[in-house]
Design a protein around this motif. Structure first.
Motif, PDB file in Angstrom:
ATOM      1  N   ALA A  73       6.741   5.752  -7.490  1.00  0.00           N
ATOM      2  CA  ALA A  73       7.180   5.694  -8.889  1.00  0.00           C
ATOM      3  C   ALA A  73       7.137   4.263  -9.418  1.00  0.00           C
ATOM      4  O   ALA A  73       6.704   4.023 -10.561  1.00  0.00           O
ATOM      5  CB  ALA A  73       8.590   6.260  -9.015  1.00  0.00           C
ATOM      6  N   ARG A  74       7.549   3.312  -8.600  1.00  0.00           N
ATOM      7  CA  ARG A  74       7.547   1.923  -9.061  1.00  0.00           C
ATOM      8  C   ARG A  74       6.132   1.378  -9.193  1.00  0.00           C
ATOM      9  O   ARG A  74       5.846   0.583 -10.097  1.00  0.00           O
ATOM     10  CB  ARG A  74       8.364   1.053  -8.099  1.00  0.00           C
ATOM     11  CG  ARG A  74       9.830   1.416  -8.061  1.00  0.00           C
ATOM     12  CD  ARG A  74      10.433   1.417  -9.455  1.00  0.00           C
ATOM     13  NE  ARG A  74      11.779   1.971  -9.470  1.00  0.00           N
ATOM     14  CZ  ARG A  74      12.482   2.193 -10.570  1.00  0.00           C
ATOM     15  NH1 ARG A  74      11.951   1.916 -11.762  1.00  0.00           N
ATOM     16  NH2 ARG A  74      13.688   2.703 -10.507  1.00  0.00           N
ATOM     17  N   VAL A  75       5.247   1.779  -8.305  1.00  0.00           N
ATOM     18  CA  VAL A  75       3.851   1.348  -8.432  1.00  0.00           C
ATOM     19  C   VAL A  75       3.233   1.896  -9.712  1.00  0.00           C
ATOM     20  O   VAL A  75       2.507   1.188 -10.433  1.00  0.00           O
ATOM     21  CB  VAL A  75       3.051   1.778  -7.186  1.00  0.00           C
ATOM     22  CG1 VAL A  75       1.557   1.579  -7.414  1.00  0.00           C
ATOM     23  CG2 VAL A  75       3.505   0.973  -5.971  1.00  0.00           C
ATOM     24  N   ASP A  76       3.508   3.155 -10.036  1.00  0.00           N
ATOM     25  CA  ASP A  76       3.011   3.724 -11.296  1.00  0.00           C
ATOM     26  C   ASP A  76       3.606   2.983 -12.504  1.00  0.00           C
ATOM     27  O   ASP A  76       2.898   2.714 -13.490  1.00  0.00           O
ATOM     28  CB  ASP A  76       3.355   5.211 -11.374  1.00  0.00           C
ATOM     29  CG  ASP A  76       2.609   6.030 -10.325  1.00  0.00           C
ATOM     30  OD1 ASP A  76       1.577   5.546  -9.824  1.00  0.00           O
ATOM     31  OD2 ASP A  76       3.076   7.136  -9.991  1.00  0.00           O
ATOM     32  N   GLU A  77       4.879   2.658 -12.426  1.00  0.00           N
ATOM     33  CA  GLU A  77       5.514   1.924 -13.527  1.00  0.00           C
ATOM     34  C   GLU A  77       4.897   0.543 -13.690  1.00  0.00           C
ATOM     35  O   GLU A  77       4.641   0.082 -14.818  1.00  0.00           O
ATOM     36  CB  GLU A  77       7.011   1.802 -13.267  1.00  0.00           C
ATOM     37  CG  GLU A  77       7.765   1.043 -14.348  1.00  0.00           C
ATOM     38  CD  GLU A  77       9.232   0.875 -14.006  1.00  0.00           C
ATOM     39  OE1 GLU A  77       9.962   0.279 -14.816  1.00  0.00           O
ATOM     40  OE2 GLU A  77       9.661   1.325 -12.913  1.00  0.00           O
ATOM     41  N   ILE A  78       4.634  -0.133 -12.579  1.00  0.00           N
ATOM     42  CA  ILE A  78       4.028  -1.464 -12.649  1.00  0.00           C
ATOM     43  C   ILE A  78       2.637  -1.390 -13.240  1.00  0.00           C
ATOM     44  O   ILE A  78       2.244  -2.233 -14.072  1.00  0.00           O
ATOM     45  CB  ILE A  78       4.009  -2.087 -11.241  1.00  0.00           C
ATOM     46  CG1 ILE A  78       5.432  -2.414 -10.796  1.00  0.00           C
ATOM     47  CG2 ILE A  78       3.158  -3.351 -11.216  1.00  0.00           C
ATOM     48  CD1 ILE A  78       5.537  -2.782  -9.341  1.00  0.00           C
ATOM     49  N   ASP A  79       1.847  -0.392 -12.845  1.00  0.00           N
ATOM     50  CA  ASP A  79       0.496  -0.234 -13.408  1.00  0.00           C
ATOM     51  C   ASP A  79       0.551   0.008 -14.912  1.00  0.00           C
ATOM     52  O   ASP A  79      -0.244  -0.563 -15.675  1.00  0.00           O
ATOM     53  CB  ASP A  79      -0.226   0.904 -12.708  1.00  0.00           C
ATOM     54  CG  ASP A  79      -0.568   0.572 -11.268  1.00  0.00           C
ATOM     55  OD1 ASP A  79      -0.617  -0.628 -10.940  1.00  0.00           O
ATOM     56  OD2 ASP A  79      -0.764   1.508 -10.465  1.00  0.00           O
ATOM     57  N   ALA A  80       1.488   0.854 -15.342  1.00  0.00           N
ATOM     58  CA  ALA A  80       1.606   1.122 -16.780  1.00  0.00           C
ATOM     59  C   ALA A  80       2.038  -0.125 -17.543  1.00  0.00           C
ATOM     60  O   ALA A  80       1.506  -0.425 -18.629  1.00  0.00           O
ATOM     61  CB  ALA A  80       2.594   2.263 -17.012  1.00  0.00           C
ATOM     62  N   GLY A  99       0.812  -1.203   0.000  1.00  0.00           N
ATOM     63  CA  GLY A  99       0.000   0.000   0.000  1.00  0.00           C
ATOM     64  C   GLY A  99       0.848   1.256   0.000  1.00  0.00           C
ATOM     65  O   GLY A  99       1.976   1.289   0.514  1.00  0.00           O
ATOM     66  N   LEU A 100       0.317   2.298  -0.606  1.00  0.00           N
ATOM     67  CA  LEU A 100       1.017   3.581  -0.682  1.00  0.00           C
ATOM     68  C   LEU A 100       0.654   4.433   0.530  1.00  0.00           C
ATOM     69  O   LEU A 100      -0.513   4.802   0.707  1.00  0.00           O
ATOM     70  CB  LEU A 100       0.644   4.317  -1.967  1.00  0.00           C
ATOM     71  CG  LEU A 100       1.169   3.723  -3.269  1.00  0.00           C
ATOM     72  CD1 LEU A 100       0.608   4.480  -4.459  1.00  0.00           C
ATOM     73  CD2 LEU A 100       2.683   3.748  -3.288  1.00  0.00           C
ATOM     74  N   GLY A 132       9.336   1.039  11.236  1.00  0.00           N
ATOM     75  CA  GLY A 132       8.955   0.038  12.222  1.00  0.00           C
ATOM     76  C   GLY A 132       7.647  -0.635  11.918  1.00  0.00           C
ATOM     77  O   GLY A 132       7.622  -1.820  11.599  1.00  0.00           O
ATOM     78  N   ALA A 133       6.537   0.095  11.975  1.00  0.00           N
ATOM     79  CA  ALA A 133       5.230  -0.502  11.732  1.00  0.00           C
ATOM     80  C   ALA A 133       5.108  -0.878  10.268  1.00  0.00           C
ATOM     81  O   ALA A 133       5.543  -0.127   9.398  1.00  0.00           O
ATOM     82  CB  ALA A 133       4.113   0.452  12.120  1.00  0.00           C
ATOM     83  N   PRO A 134       4.538  -2.029   9.953  1.00  0.00           N
ATOM     84  CA  PRO A 134       4.412  -2.435   8.540  1.00  0.00           C
ATOM     85  C   PRO A 134       3.430  -1.573   7.790  1.00  0.00           C
ATOM     86  O   PRO A 134       2.416  -1.123   8.331  1.00  0.00           O
ATOM     87  CB  PRO A 134       3.905  -3.885   8.638  1.00  0.00           C
ATOM     88  CG  PRO A 134       3.215  -3.959   9.958  1.00  0.00           C
ATOM     89  CD  PRO A 134       3.958  -3.011  10.866  1.00  0.00           C
ATOM     90  N   THR A 135       3.763  -1.318   6.527  1.00  0.00           N
ATOM     91  CA  THR A 135       2.854  -0.569   5.678  1.00  0.00           C
ATOM     92  C   THR A 135       1.751  -1.432   5.106  1.00  0.00           C
ATOM     93  O   THR A 135       0.749  -0.944   4.641  1.00  0.00           O
ATOM     94  CB  THR A 135       3.616   0.043   4.498  1.00  0.00           C
ATOM     95  OG1 THR A 135       4.278  -0.999   3.786  1.00  0.00           O
ATOM     96  CG2 THR A 135       4.653   1.024   5.020  1.00  0.00           C
ATOM     97  N   GLN A 136       1.948  -2.777   5.184  1.00  0.00           N
ATOM     98  CA  GLN A 136       0.945  -3.703   4.665  1.00  0.00           C
ATOM     99  C   GLN A 136       0.997  -4.941   5.498  1.00  0.00           C
ATOM    100  O   GLN A 136       2.041  -5.563   5.677  1.00  0.00           O
ATOM    101  CB  GLN A 136       1.216  -4.051   3.199  1.00  0.00           C
ATOM    102  CG  GLN A 136       0.190  -5.021   2.615  1.00  0.00           C
ATOM    103  CD  GLN A 136       0.558  -5.415   1.206  1.00  0.00           C
ATOM    104  OE1 GLN A 136       1.634  -5.114   0.739  1.00  0.00           O
ATOM    105  NE2 GLN A 136      -0.337  -6.113   0.540  1.00  0.00           N
ATOM    106  N   GLN A 137      -0.128  -5.339   6.044  1.00  0.00           N
ATOM    107  CA  GLN A 137      -0.172  -6.547   6.827  1.00  0.00           C
ATOM    108  C   GLN A 137      -0.090  -7.742   5.916  1.00  0.00           C
ATOM    109  O   GLN A 137      -0.717  -7.799   4.862  1.00  0.00           O
ATOM    110  CB  GLN A 137      -1.476  -6.620   7.649  1.00  0.00           C
ATOM    111  CG  GLN A 137      -1.591  -5.530   8.682  1.00  0.00           C
ATOM    112  CD  GLN A 137      -0.553  -5.639   9.769  1.00  0.00           C
ATOM    113  OE1 GLN A 137      -0.001  -6.692  10.007  1.00  0.00           O
ATOM    114  NE2 GLN A 137      -0.249  -4.538  10.424  1.00  0.00           N
TER     115      GLN A 137
END
Length: 431
Positions: free
Chosen positions: A355-362, A244-245, A425-430
């Motif tokens: 940036a990498r998420v946008d690249e993956i979507d494209a 997640g972003l 520390g805290a995860p951005t995605q469980q």
């Protein structure tokens, strides 16, 4: 005696007979060993697919670095206990003269008394050291978790690379067979067959490289989880499951409570506690003595009471106070520098992730479908004799490059997410 033992032995054998018989099943089959069932369950657990949540759980429960950090926290508990103890009393014995009639014997019990709040300051310093050890443990947990997440997705992507290389080998093999048939029929030149064989050999080399990278990625995952390589066989997860972003508000909230920042603030508190201890030590300790003195010449005993303390004429602990003060100021400066650096690293990782998420979507939306359709059209046109083999190779190369670019973007996205987890520390995605 023998006449008595023989009947007793026979009776014992008859009494044990039903017990032994009852231990075996009636159908004559052997009794199952409980240890074999435990071993079988352990083997089944090893053969079960490894998920990200299970990998993180294994690392958090059995990683050697975390065990060492937990023991360090427990050791700091002992330091707090030791710091809270008062100094021990001392017992002294003194004798004047060796002649029995004129000798004097003195027994003295002395107790140092800490003044100026030294014991409280020493205990506070030990407690701050324990808090720093706990912060180190929290930071290490975040680091180990991030290492597991990054290694897990690296292993998944390595599996996808093997799949892509296997498909490339299959496509190259079918193209080589088709080219050989058309060359034999006189529809293509032998040069095209040579190109097809070169493409097939290149695909084999790429597959071997992908398999080697997969083995290396599995070893890295085993190292990150603190387990043996045999502890897992297959991986259960999707390499394309994007993290997640985080938004700016979430980043700011987590940044203020990052493990490294908490540790730097605790280092400032520990330096302040060390300064308070050195300030308390400027007061000299007082030693109170109580005892008795027996004089044989006088024929009576006398009470001895004494109070002693060093005179702070030269040493008033001024050098240690100055050192502790400067170390506290240095800790404050280091905490400020750590906050600046951490903020820059977190923002950089967040930008990289977006940036990498946008690249993956494209790539997933436009590039990959187009490259796949172009390759399929080139293959159909080649079968119908409308395209040459160079067109097929170019379409195949474009399709494979697009897929590898997609896998590289996935790798970089998961690496950026792991960097965020390592610092925040805290995860951005469980999982």
């Amino acid at each position: 005696m023998r006449n008595v033992l023989v009947p007793l032995s026979c009776a014992a054998l008859f009494s044990l007979g039903p017990t032994v018989a009852s231990a075996a099943p009636e159908d004559g089959r052997p009794v199952a060993d409980p240890s074999s069932s435990v071993a079988a369950s352990g083997a089944a657990a090893r053969l079960a697919p490894l998920t990200l949540s299970v990998a993180i759980e294994r690392a958090m429960s059995a990683h050697p670095r975390l065990r060492a950090a937990v023991l360090d926290v427990e050791a700091s508990d002992g330091a707090v206990q030791q710091a809270a103890l008062p100094p021990n009393p001392s017992l002294a014995f003194e004798q004047e003269d060796t002649r029995r009639d004129t000798r004097t014997v003195t027994v003295l019990l002395s107790q140092p008394l800490e003044v100026g709040g030294q014991r409280a300051a020493r205990t506070a310093l030990a407690r701050q050291g324990r808090e720093v050890a706990r912060a180190d443990l929290d930071a290490l947990r975040a680091e180990v978790r991030a290492d597991v997440v990054q290694a897990f997705f690296s292993a998944l992507i390595a599996q996808e690379r093997v799949s892509a290389a296997t498909e490339s080998l299959r496509i190259a093999g079918s193209g080589a067979d088709m080219t050989a048939r058309r060359v034999a029929a006189g529809k293509l030149s032998p040069i095209d067959e040579t190109r097809a064989r070169v493409a097939l050999a290149t695909a084999r080399v790429e597959l071997r490289q992908a398999e080697a990278e997969r083995v290396a990625a599995r070893h890295a995952l085993a190292l990150a989880t603190g387990q043996e390589e045999a502890a897992f066989v297959t991986l259960d997860g999707g390499a394309d499951s994007l993290p997640g972003l985080p938004d700016e508000a979430d980043l700011a909230r987590r940044l203020s409570d990052a493990p490294t920042l908490r540790r730097s603030r605790l280092e400032v508190d520990r330096a302040q506690a060390a300064y308070e201890l050195e300030r308390a030590r400027r007061f000299p300790d007082v030693t109170v003595s109580l005892g008795a003195k027996r004089s044989q010449e006088l024929g009576r005993s006398q009470a001895v009471i004494g109070v002693s303390m060093p005179l702070p004429v030269f040493d008033r602990n001024q050098g240690a106070q100055r050192e502790a003060l400067k170390r506290r100021q240095a800790a404050e400066a280091m905490a400020e520098a750590q906050a600046y650096r951490l903020r820059a690293e977190v923002l950089s990782a967040a930008v990289e992730l977006r940036a990498r998420v946008d690249e993956i979507d494209a790539l997933r939306r436009d590039v990959l479908p187009g490259a796949r359709e172009a390759h399929a059209a080139a293959m159909r046109g080649f079968e119908l004799g409308k395209f040459g083999f160079l067109d097929v190779l170019d379409a195949q190369r474009t399709w494979l490059q697009a897929r590898m670019q997609w896998l590289d973007a996935l790798m970089k996205a998961h690496r950026a997410n792991a960097e965020l987890e390592r610092r925040l520390g805290a995860p951005t995605q469980q999982p």
